[in-house]
Design an enzyme around this catalytic site. Structure first.
Site, PDB file in Angstrom:
ATOM      1  N   LYS A  15      -9.555   2.770  -3.742  1.00 20.40           N
ATOM      2  CA  LYS A  15      -9.985   2.067  -2.418  1.00 20.40           C
ATOM      3  C   LYS A  15     -11.514   2.535  -2.188  1.00 20.40           C
ATOM      4  CE  LYS A  15      -8.868   0.959   2.359  1.00 20.40           C
ATOM      5  NZ  LYS A  15      -7.910   0.950   3.492  1.00 20.40           N
ATOM      6  N   CYS A  30      -5.483  -3.120   2.183  1.00 18.50           N
ATOM      7  CA  CYS A  30      -5.618  -3.094   3.628  1.00 18.50           C
ATOM      8  C   CYS A  30      -7.015  -3.345   4.191  1.00 18.50           C
ATOM      9  CB  CYS A  30      -4.985  -1.550   4.105  1.00 18.50           C
ATOM     10  SG  CYS A  30      -4.477  -1.643   5.872  1.00 18.50           S
ATOM     11  N   GLU A  63       0.943  -1.221   0.129  1.00 22.83           N
ATOM     12  CA  GLU A  63       0.119  -0.075   0.031  1.00 22.83           C
ATOM     13  C   GLU A  63       0.996   1.237  -0.027  1.00 22.83           C
ATOM     14  OE1 GLU A  63      -3.656   1.745   2.693  1.00 22.83           O
ATOM     15  OE2 GLU A  63      -2.339   0.296   3.477  1.00 22.83           O
TER      16      GLU A  63
END
Length: 530
Positions: A354, A407, A289
């Site tokens: 995301k 994540c 990430e």
């Protein structure tokens, strides 16, 4: 009655009869004990101790003047202990930029467990209203608590962290049945088995105090036997020409978020990305990430990738990107970029933004109010934090399709990709460096393992400081890099399995089982025979 049975009966009587601060202390300690069944300790018997004590405390609430209130408080203290031990590490993130955010750490340390404990308190309140005893109350208890965990995973964007079923995610054999009914179904089984010992500890029946223990042990044996059988079943052959290279650069979080270190951090990841591959192979290189922030705005970085990455390789890198909206406002996205060779140079051919963002960590809810009292998002890119992407997606590169997750997104059952877009494998880019050498990164890995089991898909997980891992479609960890070690994993991409029951039906089997658990206890004749 044996000495052991006598001691158990006396202990149960003492727990049921506890009052005042002793009652709340017992509940709090029981919750703490239950949390040790999760990563990294995996003290599974203590989940049974914790759940059994909670059932006895709920039973004891009937003797109080306000039984519902007493049960709720017992459930709340139990949940506070459970989540304090389970998510304490969230507070560590506020010390990365201590000058700005350290003052918020105590609120996170106590506030998050206090809020999550409302769910266990509500479940205890519901169970206290159920008048039956024996196995009927255990079945009802398991159904209620599993349904409340499901609610916790969905209400206010959801936080399905440390579901009870996660106690079985420390090993592939224990996690296998999640392929049938998912993580929530695994929780239903875990709650029932953990609470089963209370069935033999009735206040008015002291003849069989160990009966519940035998049910618990027998049920656990069946669960692990089913897992062993599934692991032993034949699997498809993988394509040895499809390779993955998972990079773990081990960059300290303070350096990762400072712009002046970006070039150095980029080179750290390049060190582990170089290296030739066989000419007929396809290599997928995974960076964690935010591994290459603003990659789309850096021609020099793309040029370096063009010159130094192996031929026949695709880079799947965590990045940050920005764009200007129609109203002129600048928006930032936590993203994954796909970098492929096109003609004589590498270009970004696709990206994923995301969509399930972390409140406070990645965006600031109620911005106008919270910003006035000094609360800010932890992300260093913008005061309001990141903007949300459109949702799960499936991308294609290098002759294979994959679904990326960033994540926090990997903790949500059934949300890895849209139905009808099943990929060949899963990619997780994460950065758990915010949380130090704590239980958080280890718990996060266990949840990723469950996503692989549920979907029947292999997973490549790249974490900045660990734990990076290659996980096969049955949840077996084929290779890993421990916390705070730099390195890479080079391995063939494991094959995917045929669609699992969970992949086809989602949470409906779990919800059906919960409905059965909530209805059966009212069938008095059935439980009268038990």
């Amino acid at each position: 009655m044996s000495r052991c049975s006598e001691l158990l009966t006396r202990a149960a009587e003492g727990i049921r009869g506890a009052s005042g601060w002793r009652r709340w202390l017992i509940s709090f300690v029981a919750g703490l004990a239950a949390a040790t069944a999760l990563a990294p300790l995996y003290l599974l018997p203590l989940m049974a101790v914790g759940m059994t004590v909670l059932v006895l405390l709920i039973d004891g609430a009937a003797a109080h003047s306000k039984p519902g209130r007493s049960a709720f408080i017992a459930g709340w203290f139990w949940g506070f202990g459970y989540f304090l031990a389970g998510v304490y590490w969230m507070a560590l993130s506020f010390f990365v930029q201590a000058d700005q955010f350290a003052w918020m750490a105590p609120f996170a340390l106590a506030g998050m467990p206090a809020f999550l404990a409302l769910f266990t308190g509500a479940a205890a309140l519901c169970c206290a209203a159920f008048p039956k005893t024996g196995w009927a109350r255990i079945v009802f208890f398991a159904g209620v608590f599993a349904l409340v965990e499901y609610g916790r995973g969905h209400i206010l964007t959801g936080l399905p962290w440390n579901l009870t079923g996660q106690v079985f995610a420390g090993s592939a054999v224990g996690a296998q049945t999640a392929a049938w009914y998912g993580a929530y179904g695994l929780s239903l089984v875990a709650i029932f088995l953990a609470a089963a010992p209370a069935a033999g500890l009735e206040a008015d029946d002291k003849t069989k105090p160990l009966s519940g223990f035998w049910v618990m042990l027998g049920g656990a044996a069946l669960l692990f036997a089913a897992g062993a059988i599934r692991l032993a079943m034949p699997e498809p052959q993988g394509d040895a020409r499809q390779l993955v290279r998972i990079v773990q650069p081990n960059i300290p979080q303070r350096e990762k978020i400072q712009w002046s270190y970006w070039a150095k951090n980029f080179e750290r990841q390049m060190e582990h990305s170089r290296g030739a591959v066989p000419p007929d192979a396809q290599l997928f290189i995974i960076w964690p990430e935010n591994g290459a922030p603003l990659l789309s705005e850096s021609p020099s970085a793309l040029e370096a990738l063009s010159e130094e990455l192996p031929e026949n390789s695709v880079l799947i890198a965590g990045t940050v990107r920005r764009e200007e909206a129609e109203n002129g406002e600048e928006r930032w996205y936590n993203s994954i970029a796909v970098v492929e060779q096109e003609e004589d140079r590498r270009r970004i051919t696709a990206h994923y933004d995301k969509h399930h963002l972390v409140p406070i960590g990645e965006y600031l809810p109620f911005y106008d109010f919270l910003s006035q009292i000094g609360v800010a998002a932890l992300t260093p890119y913008q005061d309001r934090g990141f903007s949300s992407g459109l949702g799960p997606t499936t991308l294609s590169a290098g002759g294979a399709s994959f679904s990326p997750m960033i994540c926090y997104e990997a903790i949500f059952p059934g949300a890895s990709y849209f139905k009808g877009e099943r990929p060949d494998w899963l990619v997780v880019a994460t950065n758990d460096a915010w949380f130090g050498d704590s239980s958080g990164p280890r718990q996060h890995l266990d949840m990723a393992r469950l996503r692989a089991v549920e979907t029947g898909l292999p997973m490549a997980r790249s974490a900045n400081t660990g734990v990076s891992a290659l996980i096969d479609a049955k949840g077996r960890i084929l290779a890993r890099i421990p916390l705070y070690q730099a390195g890479k994993i080079d391995a063939p991409l494991p094959p995917k399995l045929p669609r699992t029951l969970y992949d086809r039906a989602g949470d409906w089997p779990f919800l059906l089982f919960v409905l059965i658990f909530l209805i059966l206890p009212f069938q008095g004749k059935l439980f009268a025979r038990v």
